[in-house]
Scaffold this motif. Structure first.
Motif, short mmCIF file in Angstrom:
data_model
loop_
_atom_site.label_atom_id
_atom_site.label_comp_id
_atom_site.label_asym_id
_atom_site.label_seq_id
_atom_site.Cartn_x
_atom_site.Cartn_y
_atom_site.Cartn_z
N GLY A 58 0.81 -1.21 0.00
CA GLY A 58 0.00 0.00 0.00
C GLY A 58 0.84 1.26 0.00
O GLY A 58 2.09 1.19 0.06
N HIS A 59 0.16 2.39 -0.08
CA HIS A 59 0.87 3.65 -0.24
C HIS A 59 0.29 4.73 0.66
O HIS A 59 -0.89 4.71 0.96
N VAL A 60 1.18 5.66 1.05
CA VAL A 60 0.72 6.88 1.71
C VAL A 60 1.15 8.02 0.81
O VAL A 60 2.31 8.08 0.38
N ARG A 61 0.20 8.89 0.45
CA ARG A 61 0.56 9.99 -0.46
C ARG A 61 0.17 11.32 0.16
O ARG A 61 -0.87 11.44 0.79
N LEU A 62 1.04 12.30 -0.02
CA LEU A 62 0.72 13.66 0.37
C LEU A 62 0.69 14.48 -0.91
O LEU A 62 1.71 14.57 -1.61
N ALA A 63 -0.44 15.08 -1.21
CA ALA A 63 -0.62 15.86 -2.45
C ALA A 63 -0.07 15.08 -3.64
O ALA A 63 0.74 15.59 -4.41
N ASN A 64 -0.49 13.82 -3.70
CA ASN A 64 -0.15 12.93 -4.81
C ASN A 64 1.30 12.46 -4.84
O ASN A 64 1.70 11.75 -5.76
#
Lengths: 237, 565
Positions: A58-64
């Motif tokens: 999985g991923h964590v994204r901040l402003a893409n």
């Protein structure tokens, strides 16, 4: 588009599967709350976002922007700042020094002073006590300081971990007032709380976690009236 | 209302504890060993002085703990405590004359009994001891009852006389080296200690000075404060200049032996400044710190010694390599222990220190660093045409090292990195949440600390001219740790003071070296009880203690009770 995006994250403590595909989003200027029982994975989710725990999938994204390649201190510099559970102010440093520590990622002295002024505007108590050693503050003041310290880093997303823990009811109210104030100034907040009733009053939206999974997500209003939430987390029938 | 009764239990308890300490001093042999020197020639020996001081202290404590302020009661308590003290020692005399204690306490020799009994036999001695206890107890009580200024003057004067007696050898050498000062020597000292007129005049001089200084001192400092800022500035400059001159002239004033002691203090102070970064600023307990000292010394040896014949570099050419080797070693130790905290870290670093020592001893590395034989013929440092050979010259070399290390630590402390260290020391997890790079911060602490230790080791190697594995045992690490604890963790002046107190003093009192670690232990326990933040506490710790006191005092007025005096 969401400012903070957690997508199908699986995280482990050793062999223990703590998060089983958690997904959530926080939009700019929103307060989103995570509620759930002890061990549901609320704090683990925050740890995964702040980089202290690496998701296995999985991923964590901040402003893409994908954050998986970054270390915790780099994630702070990106603008995700956590107020740790149990306050944890630097007890032997003064209030002012604590705030300066919060601004560690920033280097412009003038901006840091401005940030301190805006923290003092939010918490006049801290201004009165700025030269006092933080360990001698009351629990409520320490919580203010912990929040103020995090604000010093000018966060794009503020992660609040159990801000009401161990505080007297009157202080809990004032902490939640503060959270409302922060919301009014446009701060984006992801709030983890045991006190689901209070959390759902200030939040725009909420997620209910249970044994590492999101079992429900809705606006705060809908969650407050949800039968299951009322029974399990609000103690109402 | 019930009339308050004299509380006799408390002084008896204090007297018994004090007496037990006195008996302990006697049985471990301190009284006898210390009696080879007199404080005042023919009047009181160092051993007797030890007993007298502990007796006075006991009486003073009993006086201080008296619940009622009446003078008679205070005197009564201190008398009782003194009597108990004297009684305990008298009991030792009597038991010693009946039973042979030597089977267990090898120091319970006839000489000891004779010393304790003032050479008058068991019965008369025991009575004399009781009388001594009463007299000293009353004297201690009187001392307590004196007003602050008198008491201060008396205690200072006594302290100076005792110190002059203890350090007599040193003072004699120092004064003897200077022609005009020899007069002082003749006046002050005779035979095994101070002369009677010498002690008396020293006493009067110090007592008088302290007494009048306490009156005029505040007036003077007030007047100084009223000076215009320009004047204050000049005054401070003059002060600094004077200090610099004294520091520069010190080896010439003090002579060979004391300069040697100063260089040893300097070597340890330099190490202390390094360990202060790791333990004091970054809060990581490193018990294997001697490893970096050894690596610095061995790098210097291996690169310069013609005996091994690899490079035969000069001191200055090898010095940067020694420091770099220390830094590398610091990083190499740092990487595996990054995730460790507190006691785990202490154990691992302890092991690291031993590994380095054993490697230095090993046959495996013998061709490069000489194994058990070590490395000899390490050259001295040369600047221009001056070779740093005698302790008086090497002093300057170490002074430069210490100044450099002190300056760097001072600048680092207030830097961004210094703040990062402080955050890691206070709370590692939160430090990470503040955006502090834990890996870099910790490695820099290890590397910085190691660099100073390696510098110290390199100078040490050149000073001795040879290095041996057994010079680098774990006691050095413990010593350095003790000196920063006693001096005040995190404080730079504290390191210097700690080094002078824990390394300098024992060097000056070499004849009593067997009691060195006993004194260390006692000093550490006492420090933790009386001044837990050290002799020269760092601002953070000082503040913490003050806050703790004010917080304790705060709730009182809230209950309408008068504030405690």
């Amino acid at each position: 588009m969401a400012l903070l995006e957690v997508e199908a994250v699986h995280a482990y403590y050793g062999n223990i599967h703590a998060l089983k595909g958690v997904s959530l989003t926080v939009d700019e200027g929103e307060i989103v709350t995570l509620i759930g029982a002890n061990g549901a994975g609320k704090s683990t989710t925050l740890k995964t976002i702040s980089g202290l725990l690496r998701p296995r999938q999985g991923h964590v994204r901040l402003a893409n922007e994908d954050l998986s390649a970054y270390k915790p201190h780099q994630i702070v510099a990106k603008g995700i700042v956590q107020v740790p559970e149990g306050r944890r102010v630097f007890g032997r440093l003064t209030v002012m020094e604590n705030l300066e520590m919060g601004a560690f990622t920033r280097t412009d002295g003038k901006e840091i002073r401005q940030a301190a002024e805006s923290v003092f505007a939010l918490f006049p108590r801290l201004k009165e006590r700025q030269h006092q050693v933080a360990g001698t503050l009351s629990g409520g003041e320490q919580q203010m300081l912990a929040i103020g310290r995090a604000l010093m880093a000018r966060p794009r997303v503020l992660l609040l971990d159990e801000p009401s823990m161990g505080l007297a009811p009157a202080l809990v109210d004032s902490i939640f007032d503060t959270i409302k104030q922060l919301h009014a100034t446009g701060t984006t907040i992801l709030l983890v709380e045991q006190n689901a009733r209070m959390a759902l009053q200030v939040a725009d939206r909420g997620y209910v976690l249970q044994t590492g999974e999101v079992i429900l997500s809705a606006t705060a209003e809908n969650l407050r009236s949800n039968e299951m939430v009322r029974k399990a987390y609000l103690g109402l029938t | 209302m019930e009339k308050p009764r004299f509380d006799w239990l408390q002084p008896v308890k204090i007297g018994l504890v004090g007496g037990a300490i006195g008996v302990f001093f006697a049985l471990v042999g301190m009284v006898e060993a210390f009696s080879i020197r007199d404080i005042v020639d023919g009047i009181v020996s160092m051993g007797q002085m030890l007993m007298l001081i502990s007796m006075t202290f006991t009486g003073y404590m009993a006086a201080r703990r008296t619940t009622q302020p009446q003078h008679l009661w205070v005197l009564g308590s201190s008398l009782l405590a003194g009597l108990m003290f004297g009684g305990m020692v008298a009991l030792l005399l009597i038991v010693g004359s009946l039973v042979n204690l030597r089977a267990v306490f090898i120091n319970a020799s006839p000489t000891l009994y004779e010393l304790l009994a003032f050479g008058r036999g068991t019965q008369a001695g025991a009575l004399l001891l009781l009388a001594e206890g009463v007299l000293v107890g009353v004297a201690a009580g009187l001392l307590y009852l004196l007003t602050g200024r008198f008491r201060q003057a008396l205690v200072n004067a006594l302290g100076w006389v005792v110190m002059a007696g203890v350090l007599q050898e040193l003072l004699r050498i120092t004064f003897g080296a200077w022609g005009p000062l020899a007069v002082i020597n003749q006046w002050l000292f005779t035979g095994k200690g101070l002369s009677v007129p010498g002690a008396a005049s020293l006493f009067v001089l110090v007592a008088g000075t302290t007494y009048f200084w306490s009156q005029t001192g505040s007036v003077l400092s007030n007047r100084l404060r009223r000076l215009p800022p320009g004047g204050q500035h000049t005054l401070r400059l003059v002060g600094i200049l004077l200090l610099v001159l004294i520091v520069l002239a010190l080896p010439q004033i003090l002579g060979l032996y004391l300069s040697e002691v100063l260089t040893i203090v300097g070597v340890f102070a330099l190490m202390g400044l390094g360990l202060n970064i790791v333990v004091g600023l970054a809060g990581m307990l490193d018990l294997g710190y001697v490893a970096f000292f050894a690596i610095g010394a061995y790098t210097m040896g291996a690169l310069t010694s013609p005996e091994l014949g690899f490079f035969s570099l000069s001191f200055w050419e090898a010095l940067p390599f020694a420091v770099v080797a220390g830094v590398l070693a610091g990083v190499i130790l740092g990487i595996p222990v990054l995730k460790m905290r507190g006691d785990y870290l202490a154990i691992v670093t302890l092991g690291f220190g031993e590994i380095v020592r054993i490697l230095a001893l090993s046959d495996f590395l013998r061709p490069w660093i000489g194994g058990a034989q070590g490395i000899a013929k390490i050259p001295k440092a040369i600047v221009g045409s001056i070779e740093f050979i005698s302790p008086q010259q090497i002093y300057y070399l170490i002074l430069v090292g210490c100044l450099l290390a002190g300056f760097i630590s001072w600048r680092l402390k207030d830097s961004r990195l210094g703040r990062a260290w402080m955050a890691v020391r206070e709370d590692e997890d939160v430090a990470a949440a503040m955006g502090i790079n834990l890996v870099a911060t910790k490695l820099l602490a290890f590397a910085g600390g190691a660099a100073f230790a390696a510098l110290s080791g390199a100078i040490f190697a050149s000073k001795l001219g040879s290095v041996y594995p057994h010079s680098f045992n774990v006691m050095i690490s413990i010593n350095v740790l003790c000196l920063i604890i006693v001096g005040g963790m995190g404080s730079i002046t504290g390191v210097i003071v700690g080094a002078a107190a824990l390394v300098g003093l024992p060097e000056l009192l070499r004849e009593f070296a067997e009691y060195r670690f006993l004194a260390y232990g006692a000093a550490l326990v006492l420090m933790m009880l009386v001044r837990p933040a050290g002799l020269m506490p760092e601002a953070t710790r000082r503040r913490e203690l003050q806050e703790a006191e004010t917080v304790e005092a705060e709730p009182e007025p809230a209950f309408g009770a008068p504030a405690s005096p």
